[in-house]
Design an enzyme around this catalytic site. Structure first.
Site, mmCIF file in Angstrom:
data_model
loop_
_atom_site.group_PDB
_atom_site.id
_atom_site.type_symbol
_atom_site.label_atom_id
_atom_site.label_comp_id
_atom_site.label_asym_id
_atom_site.label_seq_id
_atom_site.Cartn_x
_atom_site.Cartn_y
_atom_site.Cartn_z
ATOM 1 N N GLU A 72 0.820 -1.211 0.000
ATOM 2 C CA GLU A 72 0.000 0.000 0.000
ATOM 3 C C GLU A 72 0.854 1.262 0.000
ATOM 4 O O GLU A 72 0.501 2.266 -0.633
ATOM 5 C CB GLU A 72 -0.960 -0.052 1.193
ATOM 6 C CG GLU A 72 -1.967 -1.181 1.004
ATOM 7 C CD GLU A 72 -2.827 -1.449 2.221
ATOM 8 O OE1 GLU A 72 -4.056 -1.507 2.059
ATOM 9 O OE2 GLU A 72 -2.277 -1.613 3.325
ATOM 10 N N GLU A 75 -4.277 -9.888 4.229
ATOM 11 C CA GLU A 75 -5.311 -9.554 5.215
ATOM 12 C C GLU A 75 -6.495 -10.514 5.211
ATOM 13 O O GLU A 75 -7.041 -10.841 6.265
ATOM 14 C CB GLU A 75 -5.816 -8.119 4.989
ATOM 15 C CG GLU A 75 -4.862 -7.031 5.452
ATOM 16 C CD GLU A 75 -3.871 -6.634 4.385
ATOM 17 O OE1 GLU A 75 -3.252 -5.575 4.533
ATOM 18 O OE2 GLU A 75 -3.713 -7.382 3.391
#
Length: 262
Positions: free
Chosen positions: A115, A135
């Site tokens: 990210e 995740e």
């Protein structure tokens, strides 16, 4: 208390290092806060023109230290990743820094590492880098911008491949989908990132920052008209700058321009 982020000036470049190697550079709230403060320093100092972000040790980052960060995310939402300063390193909940960020990654570069790469402007990867957005295997979803940016920047299928499977991928695949711009031998990624940052820093600062700002408007809005209107308002100040005059003089005199940022 020991620091989590190192900050070092190298000419017009600010070197920003994640320094928690004993924890594979996992980010806790202090790391996030200190990184945001480093971005604030980069933004506020006119003599600094480019930032280089890297990880000390063998790995860039194993991701978030969830035991420390997750309670804050539960209470305050994903904005807990933005730190306490004016600028958000992920450029989602506060203003992104208005100067280029070159990211150097190596070893493990999981979750928020991807990210941060999506939020940076140029990414240099070591051949040994290992990316993974894992995740969904922990019962949660990415909340640092991967779901927002990866489909637009990397293509829908490329993004869904790593977002929905949680599988690991390396430097070659990251380069193929456009997550990284250059792959170099392990151990040289920081040197190459510094070379690129120094090259950027030698250009006209107003031109660099204006180019970055206008490109961001185009990318975020998806509207050529909005980006064109932004460009129309931006251009006069740049064309009328001392750096623009220096650029013309250096062209006529056939020499390297020396820009002051004015």
């Amino acid at each position: 208390m020991s620091h989590r982020i190192t900050v070092e000036r190298d000419g017009h470049v600010l070197l920003i290092g994640v320094d928690r190697a004993a924890k594979r550079n996992a980010w806790d709230l202090r790391t996030i806060s200190e990184l945001g403060a480093a971005y604030d320093q980069l933004a506020a100092d006119d003599d600094l023109r480019v930032g280089v972000v890297y990880g000390h040790g063998e790995h860039f980052s194993a991701g978030l230290d969830l035991t420390d960060v997750f309670p804050a995310v539960r209470e305050h939402g994903p904005g807990a990743l933005s730190g306490d300063g004016k600028h958000d390193p992920f450029g989602l909940w506060k203003e992104p820094v208005g100067k280029p960020i070159v990211l150097a990654v190596q070893g493990i570069a999981f979750t928020l590492s991807i990210e941060l790469a999506l939020a940076s402007d140029i990414v240099v990867a070591a051949e040994d880098v290992r990316f993974r957005q894992l995740e969904i295997g922990r019962g949660i979803i990415p909340f640092g911008g991967a779901t927002l940016r990866a489909p637009a920047q990397l293509g829908w299928g490329n993004a869904m491949r790593f977002l929905l499977t949680g599988e690991e991928f390396g430097a070659a695949e990251a380069h193929r989908i456009g997550l990284v711009q250059e792959v170099v031998p392990a151990g040289t990624q920081l040197d190459r990132a510094k070379e690129l940052a120094t090259l950027i820093a030698a250009q006209a600062p107003m031109g660099v920052q204006g180019t970055l700002a206008n490109a961001r408007v185009a990318l975020r809005s998806g509207s050529e008209r909005e980006a064109a209107e932004h460009l129309s308002g931006l251009l006069p100040g740049i064309v009328g700058s001392e750096d623009a005059e220096e650029g013309v003089r250096s062209f006529v005199e056939r020499r390297q321009a020396e820009f002051t940022g004015r």
